[in-house]
Design a protein around this motif. Sequence first.
Motif, PDB file in Angstrom:
ATOM      1  N   LEU A 305      25.899  27.850  57.641  1.00 19.10           N
ATOM      2  CA  LEU A 305      27.025  27.379  57.103  1.00 19.10           C
ATOM      3  C   LEU A 305      27.376  26.193  57.888  1.00 19.10           C
ATOM      4  N   LEU A 306      27.378  26.067  59.224  1.00 22.96           N
ATOM      5  CA  LEU A 306      27.632  24.639  59.832  1.00 22.96           C
ATOM      6  C   LEU A 306      26.871  23.525  59.432  1.00 22.96           C
ATOM      7  N   THR A 307      25.546  23.943  59.347  1.00 21.73           N
ATOM      8  CA  THR A 307      24.425  23.131  58.912  1.00 21.73           C
ATOM      9  C   THR A 307      24.869  22.491  57.666  1.00 21.73           C
ATOM     10  N   GLY A 308      24.992  23.293  56.715  1.00 25.03           N
ATOM     11  CA  GLY A 308      25.232  22.796  55.168  1.00 25.03           C
ATOM     12  C   GLY A 308      26.562  22.101  55.183  1.00 25.03           C
ATOM     13  N   TRP A 309      27.352  22.401  56.039  1.00 22.87           N
ATOM     14  CA  TRP A 309      28.806  21.452  55.990  1.00 22.87           C
ATOM     15  C   TRP A 309      28.605  20.112  56.554  1.00 22.87           C
ATOM     16  N   ILE A 310      27.802  20.119  57.849  1.00 25.62           N
ATOM     17  CA  ILE A 310      27.549  18.920  58.353  1.00 25.62           C
ATOM     18  C   ILE A 310      26.705  18.076  57.349  1.00 25.62           C
ATOM     19  N   ALA A 311      25.693  18.510  56.783  1.00 26.86           N
ATOM     20  CA  ALA A 311      24.633  17.668  55.847  1.00 26.86           C
ATOM     21  C   ALA A 311      25.642  17.230  54.705  1.00 26.86           C
ATOM     22  N   ALA A 312      26.181  18.144  54.065  1.00 27.46           N
ATOM     23  CA  ALA A 312      27.120  17.753  52.918  1.00 27.46           C
ATOM     24  C   ALA A 312      28.075  16.917  53.214  1.00 27.46           C
ATOM     25  N   ARG A 313      28.716  16.956  54.465  1.00 33.14           N
ATOM     26  CA  ARG A 313      29.648  15.953  54.787  1.00 33.14           C
ATOM     27  C   ARG A 313      29.077  14.495  54.794  1.00 33.14           C
ATOM     28  N   ARG A 314      27.982  14.381  55.583  1.00 34.51           N
ATOM     29  CA  ARG A 314      27.320  13.078  55.686  1.00 34.51           C
ATOM     30  C   ARG A 314      26.959  12.550  54.368  1.00 34.51           C
ATOM     31  N   ALA A 315      26.897  13.378  53.385  1.00 32.42           N
ATOM     32  CA  ALA A 315      26.471  12.744  52.078  1.00 32.42           C
ATOM     33  C   ALA A 315      27.611  12.565  51.362  1.00 32.42           C
ATOM     34  N   GLY A 316      28.820  12.705  51.704  1.00 35.61           N
ATOM     35  CA  GLY A 316      30.132  12.197  51.084  1.00 35.61           C
ATOM     36  C   GLY A 316      30.601  13.323  50.230  1.00 35.61           C
ATOM     37  N   VAL A 317      30.156  14.830  50.547  1.00 32.79           N
ATOM     38  CA  VAL A 317      30.348  16.006  49.499  1.00 32.79           C
ATOM     39  C   VAL A 317      31.968  16.248  49.865  1.00 32.79           C
ATOM     40  N   ALA A 318      32.532  16.819  48.746  1.00 32.86           N
ATOM     41  CA  ALA A 318      33.825  17.318  49.007  1.00 32.86           C
ATOM     42  C   ALA A 318      33.798  18.924  49.621  1.00 32.86           C
ATOM     43  N   LEU A 319      34.995  19.261  49.928  1.00 29.12           N
ATOM     44  CA  LEU A 319      34.960  20.738  50.819  1.00 29.12           C
ATOM     45  C   LEU A 319      34.225  21.754  49.962  1.00 29.12           C
ATOM     46  N   THR A 320      34.566  21.905  48.510  1.00 25.66           N
ATOM     47  CA  THR A 320      33.779  23.024  47.842  1.00 25.66           C
ATOM     48  C   THR A 320      32.187  22.685  48.245  1.00 25.66           C
ATOM     49  N   GLY A 321      31.928  21.454  47.758  1.00 23.67           N
ATOM     50  CA  GLY A 321      30.453  21.385  48.032  1.00 23.67           C
ATOM     51  C   GLY A 321      29.759  21.658  49.079  1.00 23.67           C
ATOM     52  N   ARG A 322      30.381  21.324  50.428  1.00 22.48           N
ATOM     53  CA  ARG A 322      30.092  21.601  51.720  1.00 22.48           C
ATOM     54  C   ARG A 322      29.830  23.181  52.030  1.00 22.48           C
ATOM     55  N   ILE A 323      30.877  23.920  51.374  1.00 21.31           N
ATOM     56  CA  ILE A 323      30.600  25.390  51.434  1.00 21.31           C
ATOM     57  C   ILE A 323      29.508  25.955  50.717  1.00 21.31           C
ATOM     58  N   ARG A 324      29.589  25.278  49.517  1.00 17.02           N
ATOM     59  CA  ARG A 324      28.140  25.733  48.547  1.00 17.02           C
ATOM     60  C   ARG A 324      27.025  25.454  49.404  1.00 17.02           C
ATOM     61  N   ALA A 325      26.848  24.091  50.005  1.00 17.37           N
ATOM     62  CA  ALA A 325      25.921  23.912  50.565  1.00 17.37           C
ATOM     63  C   ALA A 325      25.247  25.023  51.658  1.00 17.37           C
ATOM     64  N   GLY A 326      26.164  25.249  52.430  1.00 18.06           N
ATOM     65  CA  GLY A 326      26.076  26.182  53.749  1.00 18.06           C
ATOM     66  C   GLY A 326      25.668  27.485  53.220  1.00 18.06           C
ATOM     67  N   ALA A 327      26.282  28.115  52.101  1.00 19.26           N
ATOM     68  CA  ALA A 327      26.273  29.359  51.449  1.00 19.26           C
ATOM     69  C   ALA A 327      24.651  29.384  50.972  1.00 19.26           C
ATOM     70  N   ALA A 328      24.455  28.138  50.055  1.00 21.42           N
ATOM     71  CA  ALA A 328      22.874  28.109  49.797  1.00 21.42           C
ATOM     72  C   ALA A 328      21.799  28.166  50.754  1.00 21.42           C
ATOM     73  N   LEU A 329      22.052  27.992  52.010  1.00 20.57           N
ATOM     74  CA  LEU A 329      20.912  27.994  52.947  1.00 20.57           C
ATOM     75  C   LEU A 329      20.845  29.033  53.679  1.00 20.57           C
ATOM     76  N   LEU A 330      21.721  30.199  53.559  1.00 19.94           N
ATOM     77  CA  LEU A 330      21.706  31.536  54.114  1.00 19.94           C
ATOM     78  C   LEU A 330      20.583  32.331  54.211  1.00 19.94           C
ATOM     79  N   PRO A 331      19.782  32.436  52.916  1.00 22.70           N
ATOM     80  CA  PRO A 331      18.888  33.427  52.864  1.00 22.70           C
ATOM     81  C   PRO A 331      17.600  33.072  53.703  1.00 22.70           C
ATOM     82  N   ARG A 332      16.847  34.159  54.140  1.00 22.40           N
ATOM     83  CA  ARG A 332      15.945  33.954  54.788  1.00 22.40           C
ATOM     84  C   ARG A 332      14.872  34.640  54.016  1.00 22.40           C
ATOM     85  N   GLY A 333      13.319  34.507  54.121  1.00 19.16           N
ATOM     86  CA  GLY A 333      12.284  34.965  53.398  1.00 19.16           C
ATOM     87  C   GLY A 333      10.941  35.232  53.668  1.00 19.16           C
TER      88      GLY A 333
END
Length: 393
Positions: A305-333
């Motif tokens: 979640l922190l990774t997605g937040w940092i990466a999306a924030r650097r790209a100028g993405v708003a709050l909702t997008g930052r949370i979505r980015a972190g959530a999308a990165l959670l699965p391992r497989g």
Amino acid sequence: MHHDTILVELGAVILALGLLGAVSLRFSISPIPLYLVAGLAFGAGGVLPLSTSGEFISAGAKIGVILLLFTLGLEYTAPELVGTLRSSAPAGLVDLVLNAAPGVACALILDWGVVAAFALGGVTYVTSSGITAKVLGDLGWLGNRETPVVLSLLVFEDLMMALYLPILTALLAGVGWLGGSATLALAAATISFVLLIALRFGKVVERFVASESDEVLLLKVLGLTVLVAGAAELLQVSAAVGAFLVGIALSGPLAHTARQLLTPLRDLFAAVFFVFFGLQTDPRALPPVLGIAALLALCGIASKLLTGWIAARRAGVALTGRIRAGAALLPRGEFNIVIAGLAVAAGTNEKLGPLAAAYVLILAIAGPIAARAAEPLARVAHRRRTRSRTGAA
């Protein structure tokens, strides 16, 4: 008799997946956790273990990952990929440090040794490209502003895996850090070559596969994608990376047509991939390591979640997008299980396999659920932030 039952087993598995998919639609949830649980039920130690169709499902699982990443590649052009990778390198390094650290620390605390720590760090680091690709498609996030950020991190991770796996293999074989240098150089050269083809000769690739016949186009695109992915894997590079790069080599109307033709196949084999993942896990081996796996999973959720937040924030993405980015990165497989399998086969530590399986299973199930909850959570956070600002004013 062996051959008589394979069609019955395959038919039963596919029908069960269809019924589970219907359940997921009824309750508006991702079908991925249900597919994984079905894999547990059909695997060794499960309720209805398969006896004859395992080999077909294993091959189908590989094709599923390849098609998921190929169709993701169709969403972007080669120049967009290179530009995004350049801009995402700092976030990729943050991703590496934040998410490998819990695995390394866990193995060292348990006194499993440096090699096991190196292996478990890889297990906790890399996101499942297959599951994340499915989540992005299921939730309609492919056109969102944060999606290129997520994809660039996935590609960065896959490229890191192309460098990591030869080193891990050398360490497990006991030949030292320099023992895998030749394989490492070959992997880097392969990635560079395929990326060069995608960048410089994309139009040539398009002319090669183009056809007025949908049937011919389907066969050409599918054959080329699987061929390149297989060749990449033989050269110690992720098959997913090879498939993704073939996807970005195609663009325009051809990419649109290819996506339409391959989507049904992608959905079928993607479901098979998730079942196969569950098949690889013996439910009886999970309880003894469940506590440690749960703690690692909590660390993994926080770090991604922190990774997605940092990466999306650097790209100028708003709050909702930052949370979505972190959530999308959670699965391992897929990669996580491969890493653990290599370590266990080399005799590193017998508990590493069940621990990795439990860890991955928790996050493979929690990831899609968290992604579904990301937007409601973002709305709550946005309201609280608005109230806070209003109160301060």
